[in-house]
Scaffold this motif. Structure first.
Motif, PDB file in Angstrom:
ATOM      1  N   UNK A   1       0.833  -1.213   0.000  1.00 35.43           N
ATOM      2  CA  UNK A   1       0.000   0.000   0.000  1.00 35.43           C
ATOM      3  C   UNK A   1       0.863   1.257   0.000  1.00 35.43           C
ATOM      4  N   UNK A   2       1.925   1.262   0.792  1.00 36.13           N
ATOM      5  CA  UNK A   2       2.805   2.435   0.851  1.00 36.13           C
ATOM      6  C   UNK A   2       3.483   2.667  -0.499  1.00 36.13           C
ATOM      7  N   UNK A   3       3.937   1.598  -1.130  1.00 37.83           N
ATOM      8  CA  UNK A   3       4.592   1.751  -2.433  1.00 37.83           C
ATOM      9  C   UNK A   3       3.581   2.149  -3.514  1.00 37.83           C
ATOM     10  N   UNK A   4       2.359   1.650  -3.426  1.00 38.60           N
ATOM     11  CA  UNK A   4       1.329   2.072  -4.395  1.00 38.60           C
ATOM     12  C   UNK A   4       0.977   3.542  -4.197  1.00 38.60           C
ATOM     13  N   UNK A   5       0.962   4.018  -2.943  1.00 36.80           N
ATOM     14  CA  UNK A   5       0.718   5.445  -2.691  1.00 36.80           C
ATOM     15  C   UNK A   5       1.821   6.292  -3.315  1.00 36.80           C
ATOM     16  N   UNK A   6       3.055   5.848  -3.179  1.00 37.91           N
ATOM     17  CA  UNK A   6       4.176   6.568  -3.791  1.00 37.91           C
ATOM     18  C   UNK A   6       4.058   6.536  -5.314  1.00 37.91           C
ATOM     19  N   UNK A   7       3.659   5.389  -5.848  1.00 39.34           N
ATOM     20  CA  UNK A   7       3.465   5.281  -7.304  1.00 39.34           C
ATOM     21  C   UNK A   7       2.352   6.212  -7.763  1.00 39.34           C
ATOM     22  N   UNK A   8       1.296   6.353  -6.963  1.00 38.71           N
ATOM     23  CA  UNK A   8       0.223   7.303  -7.308  1.00 38.71           C
ATOM     24  C   UNK A   8       0.757   8.728  -7.364  1.00 38.71           C
ATOM     25  N   UNK A   9       1.675   9.066  -6.463  1.00 45.58           N
ATOM     26  CA  UNK A   9       2.283  10.398  -6.481  1.00 45.58           C
ATOM     27  C   UNK A   9       3.092  10.605  -7.759  1.00 45.58           C
ATOM     28  N   UNK A  10       3.787   9.563  -8.204  1.00 44.29           N
ATOM     29  CA  UNK A  10       4.534   9.645  -9.465  1.00 44.29           C
ATOM     30  C   UNK A  10       3.564   9.849 -10.625  1.00 44.29           C
ATOM     31  N   UNK A  11       2.503   9.058 -10.648  1.00 40.16           N
ATOM     32  CA  UNK A  11       1.522   9.162 -11.737  1.00 40.16           C
ATOM     33  C   UNK A  11       0.842  10.531 -11.768  1.00 40.16           C
ATOM     34  N   UNK A  12       0.693  11.148 -10.615  1.00 42.37           N
ATOM     35  CA  UNK A  12       0.008  12.444 -10.546  1.00 42.37           C
ATOM     36  C   UNK A  12       0.748  13.535 -11.318  1.00 42.37           C
ATOM     37  N   UNK A  13       2.054  13.396 -11.476  1.00 43.18           N
ATOM     38  CA  UNK A  13       2.812  14.426 -12.184  1.00 43.18           C
ATOM     39  C   UNK A  13       3.052  14.075 -13.655  1.00 43.18           C
ATOM     40  N   UNK A  14       2.635  12.893 -14.068  1.00 41.77           N
ATOM     41  CA  UNK A  14       2.780  12.498 -15.469  1.00 41.77           C
ATOM     42  C   UNK A  14       1.587  12.987 -16.272  1.00 41.77           C
ATOM     43  N   UNK A  15       1.775  13.270 -17.564  1.00 42.11           N
ATOM     44  CA  UNK A  15       0.629  13.672 -18.388  1.00 42.11           C
ATOM     45  C   UNK A  15      -0.346  12.509 -18.539  1.00 42.11           C
ATOM     46  N   UNK A  16      -1.614  12.840 -18.767  1.00 42.62           N
ATOM     47  CA  UNK A  16      -2.637  11.815 -18.961  1.00 42.62           C
ATOM     48  C   UNK A  16      -2.310  10.987 -20.199  1.00 42.62           C
ATOM     49  N   UNK A  17      -2.418   9.677 -20.089  1.00 42.68           N
ATOM     50  CA  UNK A  17      -2.157   8.842 -21.265  1.00 42.68           C
ATOM     51  C   UNK A  17      -3.329   8.924 -22.252  1.00 42.68           C
ATOM     52  N   UNK A  18      -3.006   8.802 -23.505  1.00 38.21           N
ATOM     53  CA  UNK A  18      -4.040   8.734 -24.538  1.00 38.21           C
ATOM     54  C   UNK A  18      -3.889   7.369 -25.190  1.00 38.21           C
ATOM     55  N   UNK A  19      -4.895   6.559 -25.053  1.00 37.51           N
ATOM     56  CA  UNK A  19      -4.852   5.239 -25.660  1.00 37.51           C
ATOM     57  C   UNK A  19      -4.795   5.335 -27.174  1.00 37.51           C
TER      58      UNK A  19
END
Length: 127
Positions: free
Chosen positions: A49-67
């Protein structure tokens, strides 16, 4: 719901599944970085859970993906929109620029369907 909006909803669901998988891969990479040569997998440590929370923080600064499928469909919609601005009657000569754009839009939609089918076959998920 129109055909296009149904397809859009499917693309959003697929993108959210991809996003969750990406979050899990980032969490695993962070754990591996913090614990080189680890013997216990992340999901067995109680720290997932702690590592997934950190990963969510990383994802928050990445641009939205476009499929890819969503991008092809958006491009097809844009071609149709431009064609409609210039030709409300629906030219069917097959040789002018408007017909070429219309055919290009159809091609992009076919490619999107084929890609979805191939992706479903590769992943075992429905298209």
């Amino acid at each position: 719901m129109t055909e296009r909006s149904t397809v859009g909803a499917s693309a959003v669901q697929a993108d959210s599944q991809n996003q969750a998988a990406l979050r899990d891969r980032i969490a695993e990479a962070l754990y591996t970085h913090d614990h080189p040569g680890h013997l216990v997998p992340l999901n067995k440590t109680g720290m997932g859970a702690a590592y997934r929370d950190t990963a969510d923080a990383v994802l928050a600064v990445l641009p939205e993906p476009v499929g890819r499928v969503a991008a092809w469909r958006a491009a097809a919609d844009e071609l149709d929109s431009i064609s409609d601005q210039f030709d409300g009657g629906g030219c069917l000569c097959g040789d002018c620029a408007l017909c070429t754009w219309t055919e290009a839009a159809r091609h992009l939609r076919r490619e999107a369907v084929e890609f979805q089918k191939a992706d479903a076959a590769d992943t075992g998920r429905p298209a």
